[in-house]
Design a protein around this motif. Structure first.
Motif, PDB file in Angstrom:
ATOM      1  N   ASP A   8       0.846  -1.193   0.000  1.00  0.00           N
ATOM      2  CA  ASP A   8       0.000   0.000   0.000  1.00  0.00           C
ATOM      3  C   ASP A   8       0.879   1.241   0.000  1.00  0.00           C
ATOM      4  OD1 ASP A   8      -1.942   1.947   0.271  1.00  0.00           O
ATOM      5  OD2 ASP A   8      -2.987   0.931   1.917  1.00  0.00           O
ATOM      6  N   GLY A  10       0.269   4.149  -1.151  1.00  0.00           N
ATOM      7  CA  GLY A  10      -0.480   5.337  -0.729  1.00  0.00           C
ATOM      8  C   GLY A  10      -0.454   5.522   0.777  1.00  0.00           C
ATOM      9  N   SER A  14       1.058   8.625   2.970  1.00  0.00           N
ATOM     10  CA  SER A  14       0.259   9.370   3.963  1.00  0.00           C
ATOM     11  C   SER A  14       0.871   9.256   5.358  1.00  0.00           C
ATOM     12  CB  SER A  14      -1.207   8.919   3.947  1.00  0.00           C
ATOM     13  OG  SER A  14      -1.331   7.574   4.327  1.00  0.00           O
ATOM     14  N   THR A  52       5.951   8.277  -6.936  1.00  0.00           N
ATOM     15  CA  THR A  52       4.775   8.396  -6.068  1.00  0.00           C
ATOM     16  C   THR A  52       5.108   9.194  -4.814  1.00  0.00           C
ATOM     17  OG1 THR A  52       3.897   6.308  -6.901  1.00  0.00           O
ATOM     18  CG2 THR A  52       3.015   7.088  -4.801  1.00  0.00           C
TER      19      THR A  52
END
Length: 188
Positions: A8, A10, A14, A52
């Protein structure tokens, strides 16, 4: 570990943003993924991870251990050399662990000098030259490894952060505190 980036990415971004981190670093690759082909595949993914993270305002790096220097690729270079070759120098940096480079049989100052444009973070961990093995690390400044030329090379490379850590210790906080105090005395 690398599996967090795979599972993950993302969430990794975060979490790092929540912590206010400038860097996201893969700190470890599991032993079953340390062959040349597996590590090459990871290296090729690192560019995407870096993209990313960069979109989230975070730089990307990879932290070495000893195996990247102990294992040779088919062309005779080390796996570390191979990782540097397959990653984009504008995106992927390296966090050099001086102790693990020593365990791998190389001089950390020479590796830092060779890859000065790719190394922006360093781990300060010490050891004894007659006991360079897994589990033989000691707090920075408590061993006999030569850091004089290493710090000169780090300054020339524009290293952003010096990080103290201990891998295999029982009472980590006092040892990291000792490492930090010793590093502060040396670096000012």
């Amino acid at each position: 570990p690398a599996t967090d980036f795979e599972a993950d990415l993302g969430k990794v971004v975060s979490d790092l943003q929540m912590l206010g981190s400038d860097w996201g670093v893969i700190p470890w690759i599991s032993p079953e993924n340390r062959s040349e082909s597996a590590l090459r595949a990871y290296g090729e993914q690192f560019n995407g991870y870096a993209d990313t993270l960069a979109a989230g305002g975070i730089k990307f790096g990879y932290h070495n251990h000893d195996f990247e220097f102990l294992v040779q690729a088919e062309n005779g270079n080390s796996l570390f050399d191979m990782l540097v070759e397959v990653t984009d120098p504008a995106k992927v940096m390296f966090e050099l662990d001086a102790y693990w480079v020593s365990v791998g049989g190389l001089d950390p100052a020479e590796v830092l000098t060779q890859y000065r444009d790719r190394i922006k973070l360093v781990h300060l961990k010490d050891g004894f030259s007659n006991n360079l093995v897994r589990g033989g690390d000691v707090p920075f400044g408590e061993g006999d490894l030569d850091f004089g030329t290493f710090f000169t090379a780090a300054e020339a490379a524009g290293v952003e952060y010096y990080i103290t850590e201990q891998d295999t210790r029982v009472d980590v906080v006092p040892e990291i505190t000792k490492s930090f105090k010793n590093a502060k005395a040396v670096l000012g």
